[in-house]
Design a protein around this motif. Structure first.
Motif, PDB file in Angstrom:
ATOM      1  N   ILE A 240       0.838  -1.207   0.000  1.00  0.00           N
ATOM      2  CA  ILE A 240       0.000   0.000   0.000  1.00  0.00           C
ATOM      3  C   ILE A 240       0.869   1.251   0.000  1.00  0.00           C
ATOM      4  O   ILE A 240       0.589   2.222  -0.714  1.00  0.00           O
ATOM      5  CB  ILE A 240      -0.948  -0.006   1.211  1.00  0.00           C
ATOM      6  CG1 ILE A 240      -1.960  -1.143   1.088  1.00  0.00           C
ATOM      7  CG2 ILE A 240      -1.673   1.335   1.346  1.00  0.00           C
ATOM      8  CD1 ILE A 240      -2.839  -1.324   2.310  1.00  0.00           C
ATOM      9  N   TRP A 241       1.967   1.227   0.760  1.00  0.00           N
ATOM     10  CA  TRP A 241       2.875   2.379   0.819  1.00  0.00           C
ATOM     11  C   TRP A 241       3.523   2.625  -0.550  1.00  0.00           C
ATOM     12  O   TRP A 241       3.628   3.783  -0.980  1.00  0.00           O
ATOM     13  CB  TRP A 241       3.926   2.133   1.884  1.00  0.00           C
ATOM     14  CG  TRP A 241       4.955   3.222   2.027  1.00  0.00           C
ATOM     15  CD1 TRP A 241       6.285   3.128   1.792  1.00  0.00           C
ATOM     16  CD2 TRP A 241       4.720   4.569   2.449  1.00  0.00           C
ATOM     17  NE1 TRP A 241       6.913   4.327   2.041  1.00  0.00           N
ATOM     18  CE2 TRP A 241       5.977   5.228   2.444  1.00  0.00           C
ATOM     19  CE3 TRP A 241       3.579   5.274   2.830  1.00  0.00           C
ATOM     20  CZ2 TRP A 241       6.107   6.572   2.800  1.00  0.00           C
ATOM     21  CZ3 TRP A 241       3.715   6.616   3.191  1.00  0.00           C
ATOM     22  CH2 TRP A 241       4.963   7.245   3.176  1.00  0.00           C
ATOM     23  N   ILE A 242       3.927   1.563  -1.235  1.00  0.00           N
ATOM     24  CA  ILE A 242       4.494   1.708  -2.577  1.00  0.00           C
ATOM     25  C   ILE A 242       3.458   2.303  -3.527  1.00  0.00           C
ATOM     26  O   ILE A 242       3.764   3.181  -4.344  1.00  0.00           O
ATOM     27  CB  ILE A 242       4.996   0.348  -3.103  1.00  0.00           C
ATOM     28  CG1 ILE A 242       6.215  -0.115  -2.303  1.00  0.00           C
ATOM     29  CG2 ILE A 242       5.348   0.433  -4.589  1.00  0.00           C
ATOM     30  CD1 ILE A 242       6.668  -1.526  -2.635  1.00  0.00           C
ATOM     31  N   GLY A 243       2.224   1.828  -3.417  1.00  0.00           N
ATOM     32  CA  GLY A 243       1.158   2.364  -4.254  1.00  0.00           C
ATOM     33  C   GLY A 243       0.909   3.841  -3.996  1.00  0.00           C
ATOM     34  O   GLY A 243       0.693   4.619  -4.928  1.00  0.00           O
ATOM     35  N   ILE A 244       0.941   4.234  -2.721  1.00  0.00           N
ATOM     36  CA  ILE A 244       0.724   5.641  -2.363  1.00  0.00           C
ATOM     37  C   ILE A 244       1.845   6.512  -2.919  1.00  0.00           C
ATOM     38  O   ILE A 244       1.596   7.585  -3.499  1.00  0.00           O
ATOM     39  CB  ILE A 244       0.625   5.798  -0.836  1.00  0.00           C
ATOM     40  CG1 ILE A 244      -0.668   5.150  -0.324  1.00  0.00           C
ATOM     41  CG2 ILE A 244       0.671   7.277  -0.439  1.00  0.00           C
ATOM     42  CD1 ILE A 244      -0.773   5.113   1.183  1.00  0.00           C
ATOM     43  N   LEU A 245       3.094   6.071  -2.753  1.00  0.00           N
ATOM     44  CA  LEU A 245       4.226   6.851  -3.268  1.00  0.00           C
ATOM     45  C   LEU A 245       4.163   6.976  -4.785  1.00  0.00           C
ATOM     46  O   LEU A 245       4.402   8.063  -5.345  1.00  0.00           O
ATOM     47  CB  LEU A 245       5.544   6.186  -2.849  1.00  0.00           C
ATOM     48  CG  LEU A 245       5.874   6.206  -1.354  1.00  0.00           C
ATOM     49  CD1 LEU A 245       7.199   5.501  -1.098  1.00  0.00           C
ATOM     50  CD2 LEU A 245       5.928   7.630  -0.811  1.00  0.00           C
ATOM     51  N   SER A 246       3.839   5.886  -5.464  1.00  0.00           N
ATOM     52  CA  SER A 246       3.728   5.924  -6.928  1.00  0.00           C
ATOM     53  C   SER A 246       2.602   6.854  -7.363  1.00  0.00           C
ATOM     54  O   SER A 246       2.743   7.600  -8.346  1.00  0.00           O
ATOM     55  CB  SER A 246       3.490   4.517  -7.479  1.00  0.00           C
ATOM     56  OG  SER A 246       4.541   3.646  -7.129  1.00  0.00           O
ATOM     57  N   LEU A 247       1.498   6.822  -6.636  1.00  0.00           N
ATOM     58  CA  LEU A 247       0.379   7.702  -6.963  1.00  0.00           C
ATOM     59  C   LEU A 247       0.748   9.164  -6.760  1.00  0.00           C
ATOM     60  O   LEU A 247       0.374  10.034  -7.569  1.00  0.00           O
ATOM     61  CB  LEU A 247      -0.837   7.338  -6.102  1.00  0.00           C
ATOM     62  CG  LEU A 247      -2.104   8.178  -6.331  1.00  0.00           C
ATOM     63  CD1 LEU A 247      -2.586   8.009  -7.766  1.00  0.00           C
ATOM     64  CD2 LEU A 247      -3.195   7.789  -5.342  1.00  0.00           C
ATOM     65  N   LEU A 248       1.503   9.457  -5.705  1.00  0.00           N
ATOM     66  CA  LEU A 248       1.936  10.834  -5.459  1.00  0.00           C
ATOM     67  C   LEU A 248       2.842  11.339  -6.575  1.00  0.00           C
ATOM     68  O   LEU A 248       2.734  12.496  -7.002  1.00  0.00           O
ATOM     69  CB  LEU A 248       2.662  10.919  -4.109  1.00  0.00           C
ATOM     70  CG  LEU A 248       1.789  10.750  -2.858  1.00  0.00           C
ATOM     71  CD1 LEU A 248       2.661  10.750  -1.604  1.00  0.00           C
ATOM     72  CD2 LEU A 248       0.738  11.848  -2.784  1.00  0.00           C
ATOM     73  N   VAL A 249       3.727  10.464  -7.053  1.00  0.00           N
ATOM     74  CA  VAL A 249       4.586  10.839  -8.187  1.00  0.00           C
ATOM     75  C   VAL A 249       3.729  11.124  -9.417  1.00  0.00           C
ATOM     76  O   VAL A 249       3.936  12.114 -10.132  1.00  0.00           O
ATOM     77  CB  VAL A 249       5.608   9.728  -8.474  1.00  0.00           C
ATOM     78  CG1 VAL A 249       6.354  10.014  -9.781  1.00  0.00           C
ATOM     79  CG2 VAL A 249       6.598   9.594  -7.329  1.00  0.00           C
ATOM     80  N   ASP A 250       2.754  10.270  -9.675  1.00  0.00           N
ATOM     81  CA  ASP A 250       1.872  10.441 -10.820  1.00  0.00           C
ATOM     82  C   ASP A 250       1.091  11.749 -10.720  1.00  0.00           C
ATOM     83  O   ASP A 250       0.997  12.508 -11.700  1.00  0.00           O
ATOM     84  CB  ASP A 250       0.911   9.256 -10.905  1.00  0.00           C
ATOM     85  CG  ASP A 250       0.085   9.264 -12.182  1.00  0.00           C
ATOM     86  OD1 ASP A 250       0.513   8.637 -13.148  1.00  0.00           O
ATOM     87  OD2 ASP A 250      -0.992   9.893 -12.197  1.00  0.00           O
ATOM     88  N   VAL A 251       0.555  12.031  -9.544  1.00  0.00           N
ATOM     89  CA  VAL A 251      -0.217  13.264  -9.340  1.00  0.00           C
ATOM     90  C   VAL A 251       0.674  14.488  -9.495  1.00  0.00           C
ATOM     91  O   VAL A 251       0.269  15.492 -10.099  1.00  0.00           O
ATOM     92  CB  VAL A 251      -0.885  13.253  -7.945  1.00  0.00           C
ATOM     93  CG1 VAL A 251      -1.483  14.616  -7.615  1.00  0.00           C
ATOM     94  CG2 VAL A 251      -1.966  12.180  -7.882  1.00  0.00           C
ATOM     95  N   ALA A 252       1.903  14.414  -8.978  1.00  0.00           N
ATOM     96  CA  ALA A 252       2.828  15.543  -9.086  1.00  0.00           C
ATOM     97  C   ALA A 252       3.171  15.842 -10.542  1.00  0.00           C
ATOM     98  O   ALA A 252       3.201  17.004 -10.959  1.00  0.00           O
ATOM     99  CB  ALA A 252       4.101  15.251  -8.289  1.00  0.00           C
ATOM    100  N   ILE A 253       3.421  14.797 -11.331  1.00  0.00           N
ATOM    101  CA  ILE A 253       3.744  15.000 -12.746  1.00  0.00           C
ATOM    102  C   ILE A 253       2.533  15.572 -13.489  1.00  0.00           C
ATOM    103  O   ILE A 253       2.669  16.497 -14.305  1.00  0.00           O
ATOM    104  CB  ILE A 253       4.198  13.682 -13.391  1.00  0.00           C
ATOM    105  CG1 ILE A 253       5.537  13.234 -12.788  1.00  0.00           C
ATOM    106  CG2 ILE A 253       4.339  13.838 -14.900  1.00  0.00           C
ATOM    107  CD1 ILE A 253       6.025  11.899 -13.302  1.00  0.00           C
ATOM    108  N   CYS A 254       1.351  15.040 -13.207  1.00  0.00           N
ATOM    109  CA  CYS A 254       0.140  15.551 -13.860  1.00  0.00           C
ATOM    110  C   CYS A 254      -0.101  17.010 -13.502  1.00  0.00           C
ATOM    111  O   CYS A 254      -0.481  17.823 -14.356  1.00  0.00           O
ATOM    112  CB  CYS A 254      -1.070  14.706 -13.465  1.00  0.00           C
ATOM    113  SG  CYS A 254      -1.107  13.057 -14.190  1.00  0.00           S
ATOM    114  N   PHE A 255       0.113  17.357 -12.236  1.00  0.00           N
ATOM    115  CA  PHE A 255      -0.070  18.745 -11.797  1.00  0.00           C
ATOM    116  C   PHE A 255       0.920  19.667 -12.501  1.00  0.00           C
ATOM    117  O   PHE A 255       0.552  20.755 -12.956  1.00  0.00           O
ATOM    118  CB  PHE A 255       0.112  18.825 -10.281  1.00  0.00           C
ATOM    119  CG  PHE A 255      -0.020  20.223  -9.726  1.00  0.00           C
ATOM    120  CD1 PHE A 255      -1.267  20.787  -9.523  1.00  0.00           C
ATOM    121  CD2 PHE A 255       1.110  20.971  -9.404  1.00  0.00           C
ATOM    122  CE1 PHE A 255      -1.397  22.074  -9.019  1.00  0.00           C
ATOM    123  CE2 PHE A 255       0.996  22.254  -8.899  1.00  0.00           C
ATOM    124  CZ  PHE A 255      -0.260  22.813  -8.708  1.00  0.00           C
TER     125      PHE A 255
END
Length: 266
Positions: A240-255
């Motif tokens: 779950i932690w890996i998924g959260i970190l990956s999602l944060l990277v994805d959101v940051a790039i999209c932003f």
């Protein structure tokens, strides 16, 4: 009336976006509860409280050596990803050059096309033999697994670039280098960055594979260590932690894409 309809649509969209998450959580809770009714010591499907407790232990309670496992593993894995991303972004630049210069096209295209078809995990033993079991082999695995794809993807985007814009730039006296950095790269880069974002899962996959086989710290290393003890609560918390970190990277790039390249998002 229009405002209320918009709010209703907004709430409906929000509910639909989290519906499958709720279904998965409810199904997990049901099957976990059933297994614990039969065997209170069941380890296969830990309860939510057990998962949270495992996360708290690895995050806020130091181990025997005085280190906080989750933070130490996150920093180690993050460092490997950061170094790998330097080579990945260099691959974007090389893909632009390969698509812009005919000699580089003829020299490298088929080489990278062939190399991209070789599964990176298949050459992992070779990397360990050549580079040893240290950091270089893990970073090399990520680079070899992802960079050829990024180069080819960028190359194809350059080849699809409108030729009339290039002709116009050359007619106005722009050199080849100026054309690349002032016309092609600004248009290609957001699409290439999107490609990096979509390939980030592959970066994580190769990272975990390298850490699982030869490492003393890292998120992938920790998952395979606790696997020996069937510690599913720790494994799930790390996943779950890996998924959260990956999602944060994805959101940051999209932003960043939305703010810096609004024309691309449109």
């Amino acid at each position: 009336m229009i405002t209320s309809n918009k709010n209703a649509i907004k709430w409906k969209d929000s509910f639909l976006s989290i519906l499958l998450f709720l279904v998965v959580l409810l199904l997990y809770q049901f099957f976990s509860h059933q297994r614990h009714l039969i065997n209170p010591a069941d380890k296969l499907l830990p309860t939510f409280s057990q998962i949270i407790d495992a996360f708290n232990r690895s995050t806020f309670i130091p181990d025997r050596s005085g280190t906080y496992r989750l933070w130490e593993d996150s920093v180690a894995s993050g460092r490997r990803i950061y170094i790998s991303l330097i080579f990945i972004f260099a691959g974007i630049l090389f893909g632009v050059y390969m698509g812009s210069f005919k000699i580089l096209d003829k020299l490298f295209y088929k080489f990278f096309l062939f190399f991209d078809k070789i599964p990176a995990l298949a050459i992992l033993p070779i990397l360990f033999i050549v580079f040893g079991l240290g950091e270089v082999s893990k970073i090399a695995l990520i680079v070899i697994g992802v960079v050829p794809t990024i180069i080819l993807d960028t190359y194809l985007k350059v080849k699809a670039f409108p030729q009339e814009q290039l002709v116009k730039a050359i007619t106005m006296g722009s050199s080849k280098t100026q054309t690349i950095f002032k016309i092609i790269l600004p248009k290609i880069f957001p699409m290439a960055l999107d490609s990096v974002r979509l390939n980030f899962k592959a970066v994580i996959l190769f990272l975990i594979s390298g850490e699982a086989l030869a490492a003393t710290e890292g998120l992938g290393y920790r998952i395979f260590v606790v696997r020996r003890y069937m510690a599913m609560d720790s494994i799930i918390s790390y996943v779950i932690w890996i998924g959260i970190l990956s999602l944060l990277v994805d959101v940051a790039i999209c932003f960043w894409l939305k703010k810096s390249y609004s024309w691309y998002n449109k």
